[in-house]
Design a protein around this motif. Sequence first.
Motif, PDB file in Angstrom:
ATOM      1  N   LYS A   1      31.905  20.144  15.526  1.00 29.46           N
ATOM      2  CA  LYS A   1      31.734  21.255  16.679  1.00 29.46           C
ATOM      3  C   LYS A   1      31.272  22.504  16.255  1.00 29.46           C
ATOM      4  O   LYS A   1      30.288  23.027  16.916  1.00 29.46           O
ATOM      5  CB  LYS A   1      33.190  21.713  16.933  1.00 29.46           C
ATOM      6  CG  LYS A   1      34.112  20.550  17.894  1.00 29.46           C
ATOM      7  CD  LYS A   1      34.988  21.417  18.749  1.00 29.46           C
ATOM      8  CE  LYS A   1      36.417  20.464  18.557  1.00 29.46           C
ATOM      9  NZ  LYS A   1      37.540  21.260  19.038  1.00 29.46           N
ATOM     10  N   HIS A   2      31.311  22.883  14.852  1.00 26.42           N
ATOM     11  CA  HIS A   2      30.706  24.158  14.515  1.00 26.42           C
ATOM     12  C   HIS A   2      29.706  24.222  13.330  1.00 26.42           C
ATOM     13  O   HIS A   2      29.037  25.222  13.194  1.00 26.42           O
ATOM     14  CB  HIS A   2      31.920  25.400  14.338  1.00 26.42           C
ATOM     15  CG  HIS A   2      32.608  25.316  15.421  1.00 26.42           C
ATOM     16  ND1 HIS A   2      32.176  26.296  16.631  1.00 26.42           N
ATOM     17  CD2 HIS A   2      33.995  25.033  15.649  1.00 26.42           C
ATOM     18  CE1 HIS A   2      33.310  26.431  17.509  1.00 26.42           C
ATOM     19  NE2 HIS A   2      34.359  25.491  16.964  1.00 26.42           N
TER      20      HIS A   2
ATOM     21  N   ARG B   1      25.539  21.901  14.044  1.00 26.92           N
ATOM     22  CA  ARG B   1      24.344  22.419  15.009  1.00 26.92           C
ATOM     23  C   ARG B   1      23.626  23.483  14.270  1.00 26.92           C
ATOM     24  O   ARG B   1      22.332  23.882  13.987  1.00 26.92           O
ATOM     25  CB  ARG B   1      24.740  22.883  16.373  1.00 26.92           C
ATOM     26  CG  ARG B   1      23.688  23.485  16.962  1.00 26.92           C
ATOM     27  CD  ARG B   1      23.895  23.486  18.506  1.00 26.92           C
ATOM     28  NE  ARG B   1      25.421  23.803  18.450  1.00 26.92           N
ATOM     29  CZ  ARG B   1      26.348  23.707  19.472  1.00 26.92           C
ATOM     30  NH1 ARG B   1      25.758  23.114  20.772  1.00 26.92           N
ATOM     31  NH2 ARG B   1      27.556  24.252  19.551  1.00 26.92           N
ATOM     32  N   ASN B   2      24.814  24.491  13.699  1.00 24.26           N
ATOM     33  CA  ASN B   2      24.278  25.571  13.128  1.00 24.26           C
ATOM     34  C   ASN B   2      23.550  25.509  11.756  1.00 24.26           C
ATOM     35  O   ASN B   2      22.518  26.233  11.304  1.00 24.26           O
ATOM     36  CB  ASN B   2      25.601  26.662  12.783  1.00 24.26           C
ATOM     37  CG  ASN B   2      25.931  27.306  14.212  1.00 24.26           C
ATOM     38  OD1 ASN B   2      25.194  27.891  14.749  1.00 24.26           O
ATOM     39  ND2 ASN B   2      27.225  26.848  14.532  1.00 24.26           N
TER      40      ASN B   2
ATOM     41  N   TYR C   1      32.581  32.158  10.980  1.00 19.14           N
ATOM     42  CA  TYR C   1      33.167  31.363  12.434  1.00 19.14           C
ATOM     43  C   TYR C   1      33.699  30.039  12.003  1.00 19.14           C
ATOM     44  O   TYR C   1      34.293  29.418  12.847  1.00 19.14           O
ATOM     45  CB  TYR C   1      32.118  31.298  13.471  1.00 19.14           C
ATOM     46  CG  TYR C   1      30.611  30.860  12.949  1.00 19.14           C
ATOM     47  CD1 TYR C   1      29.584  31.444  12.499  1.00 19.14           C
ATOM     48  CD2 TYR C   1      30.549  29.565  12.936  1.00 19.14           C
ATOM     49  CE1 TYR C   1      28.430  30.858  11.944  1.00 19.14           C
ATOM     50  CE2 TYR C   1      29.162  28.750  12.408  1.00 19.14           C
ATOM     51  CZ  TYR C   1      28.208  29.900  12.012  1.00 19.14           C
ATOM     52  OH  TYR C   1      26.913  29.231  11.462  1.00 19.14           O
TER      53      TYR C   1
ATOM     54  N   ILE D   1      19.637  23.671  12.731  1.00 20.38           N
ATOM     55  CA  ILE D   1      18.754  24.884  13.301  1.00 20.38           C
ATOM     56  C   ILE D   1      17.623  25.325  12.395  1.00 20.38           C
ATOM     57  O   ILE D   1      16.400  25.051  12.332  1.00 20.38           O
ATOM     58  CB  ILE D   1      19.244  25.977  13.951  1.00 20.38           C
ATOM     59  CG1 ILE D   1      20.079  25.630  15.289  1.00 20.38           C
ATOM     60  CG2 ILE D   1      18.347  27.135  14.322  1.00 20.38           C
ATOM     61  CD1 ILE D   1      20.807  26.394  16.029  1.00 20.38           C
TER      62      ILE D   1
ATOM     63  N   ILE E   1      17.063  24.865  21.017  1.00 19.52           N
ATOM     64  CA  ILE E   1      18.161  24.654  20.602  1.00 19.52           C
ATOM     65  C   ILE E   1      18.777  25.764  20.087  1.00 19.52           C
ATOM     66  O   ILE E   1      20.143  25.961  20.212  1.00 19.52           O
ATOM     67  CB  ILE E   1      17.979  23.782  19.269  1.00 19.52           C
ATOM     68  CG1 ILE E   1      17.162  22.529  19.513  1.00 19.52           C
ATOM     69  CG2 ILE E   1      19.262  23.625  18.564  1.00 19.52           C
ATOM     70  CD1 ILE E   1      16.968  21.574  18.342  1.00 19.52           C
ATOM     71  N   ASP E   2      18.188  26.772  19.643  1.00 16.94           N
ATOM     72  CA  ASP E   2      18.882  28.142  19.115  1.00 16.94           C
ATOM     73  C   ASP E   2      18.856  29.049  20.415  1.00 16.94           C
ATOM     74  O   ASP E   2      17.855  29.706  20.753  1.00 16.94           O
ATOM     75  CB  ASP E   2      18.166  28.662  18.055  1.00 16.94           C
ATOM     76  CG  ASP E   2      18.943  30.080  17.313  1.00 16.94           C
ATOM     77  OD1 ASP E   2      19.783  30.478  18.184  1.00 16.94           O
ATOM     78  OD2 ASP E   2      18.699  30.297  16.276  1.00 16.94           O
ATOM     79  N   PRO E   3      20.225  29.389  21.076  1.00 16.31           N
ATOM     80  CA  PRO E   3      20.165  30.393  22.163  1.00 16.31           C
ATOM     81  C   PRO E   3      19.574  31.773  21.721  1.00 16.31           C
ATOM     82  O   PRO E   3      19.315  32.616  22.597  1.00 16.31           O
ATOM     83  CB  PRO E   3      21.683  30.246  22.493  1.00 16.31           C
ATOM     84  CG  PRO E   3      22.287  29.976  21.254  1.00 16.31           C
ATOM     85  CD  PRO E   3      21.310  28.684  20.667  1.00 16.31           C
TER      86      PRO E   3
END
Lengths: 358, 311
Positions: B220-221, B224-225, B203, B228, B298-300
């Motif tokens: 943006k990517h 956050r990833n 991604y 977590i 935080i993690d969907p």
Amino acid sequence: MSDNILEVKNLNINFKTFAGTVQAIRDVSFNLKKGETLAIVGESGSGKSVTTRSIMGLLASNAVIEHGEILFKGQDLLKESAKEMDHHRGNDLSMIFQDPMTSLDPTMTIGKQVAEPLRIHGKISKEKALKRAQEVLELVGIPNAKNRMKDFPHQFSGGQRQRIVIAIAIVNYPEILIADEPTTALDVTVQAQIIDLMRELQEKLETSIIFITHDLGVVAGIADRVAVMYAGKIIEVGTVDEIFYQPKHPYTWGLLSSMPTLDTKGAKLSSIPGTPPDLLDPPKGDAFAPRNPYAMQIDLEAQPPFFKVSDTHYAATWLLHPDAPKVQPPAPIVKRAQEYAHLMQTGAVDTPSEGSQN
Amino acid sequence: MLKYILKRLGYMILTLFIVASITFFMMKLMPGTPFSNQDKLSAAQLKIMNEQYGLNKPIWQQYLIYLGNLLHGDFGTSFQFSNQPVLSLITSRLKPSLLIGSQAMIIGSLLGILLGAVAAINKNNWIDSLATFVSIVGISVPSFVLGVLLQFFIAFKWHMFPIAGFDNWQASVLPSLALAVSPLAQTARFMRTEMVDVLNSDYIELSKAKGNTRWQTVVKHTLRNSLIPVITILGPLTANILTGSLVVENIFSIPGIGEQFVKSIMTNDYPTIMGLTIFYALMFMVMLLITDILYSLIDPRIRLTNDKEEN
Ligand SMILES: Nc1ncnc2c1ncn2[C@@H]1O[C@H](COP(=O)(O)OP(=O)(O)OP(=O)(O)O)[C@@H](O)[C@H]1O
Ligand SMILES: [Mg+2]
């Protein structure tokens, strides 16, 4: 030829590795016309991905472009700055990657992800971008798109995720869409749906598509022309019919013979014996010679140039040299040619690309 | 979600009961009695003391009494400081430990995340090597060595901060720094690994293909990833550090729980040791619960439910 939207000329790409220099792309040239679909086929490692990544400017950091030009509407992409390439990517050039399961950001809603290229490239408000994203998601066939904008990737099936990845690629109406094995991770029914979808989109949007696959079965359904790659070179290029029914290169023969058809169903498929050459030290002559039952002495000594078969059909094999002995292609290839000739005579095919198996 | 938290609280109580029981019997197995260090006591005096603290009763009876008191929030009275209830002893010691611990945690995790991210972005060049060097040093140098160095240079030679004690906020700076180094190093290493993984993922490739610049892709990517999974180690690290450091508190003479723990062990102060052990266990479990809740927010992909239905 001004109707070429893309012209790749004499491209040479090396990779620096600890073991030495990998000559991954060796003098590749091809054109892409506006609105057409070019399929690139070839075994694993033949250089399909590297070729197309170089168009996007997304090569690995150890890649060196030794030589060549990539002309997009006459402009050499290889001479453009990083900023100019950022402007092309996701805007007029876009790419669909192989694995739908991992291509989406797991922690961002899909609405945002689809809207992202619009936000990057257009001065468009967030609301408008999201609205467009929703329209495109509907276009690629995500049911109930309106209510799914705030969902995350893990809430979608593999086929749906690939549709979302396609939505991201087309949301800005790119002029060139590169699809690197977009269906290999999917099961056959979904594969067919995705191919249909891409064809439909192409009609609507007039996009030029480069479609990479090692599955020749898929090619017949989508491509106008086919380029066959082997060991970093294009060894044969022609229209779908020329490649499927009058192939000239022994490697193409091998690929076609190893492809399942209606009458070989259940029968044992022959795959091409042997392995591709080591690109750290490519052979002096024809790279396919060691695996080629039709190889001649000259194949070991000199690389074959392209021989013209028709205006649209070229193949790089010494067998096409005027002095070469006439050889009989393998039985399945001969049979295909005969069947095709018969169909053409009886007028049973009008759009020839649909005369093949699907 | 609420149901999940209630269930977790139930497990916590069960765990605390087990911890309390194990510590109780371990204490009984330990050699020495609380009063044997005070060798001035005569046999008669010892007998009176033992009776006063209920140490002459059979062990199972002592155990039941102990558990019964625990239920009322009564951790017993300290052997060492007569008439001082263990609970008030712990709470009076809590403030310095929490202050130093939270400061150390904030500095350590923020700098660690930053260092790890910078290393990952510059993977395999000298910046990355420097960052790796810093975190290896941080992990391998014990905090007491660092504490002593800080004391010597910053406090003793340059007089920038107090050497020891806990008279004002300034006094908390050096111990906080000494404590911060270990979480800093650990977060940095973890963050680097996670972020290198994320940067190699498909991604991120797609993000570039969308036309994001390098920085847009990171913001943006990537962040956050990568963050977590880092949250998962922050919970236990925080529990460790908030509960005070035995060593650092002793070096800087901070009247915190860590220092108290050491004192209690030296004096065989059973009730305090047991109280502190239960307190440590409690802190640890609370932090883990908070981590899990944060993680799910935080993690969907993660939803806190009782049963693993779908994922
Ligand atoms: N970063 C790299 N470093 C070194 N060699 C590389 C690198 N990327 C690609 N190659 C080499 O370049 C050659 C072409 O690779 P490429 O990925 O284009 O193959 P492909 O035709 O796309 O194969 P597949 O069907 O497996 O995707 C291979 O020999 C590969 O090992
Ligand atoms: Mg590939």
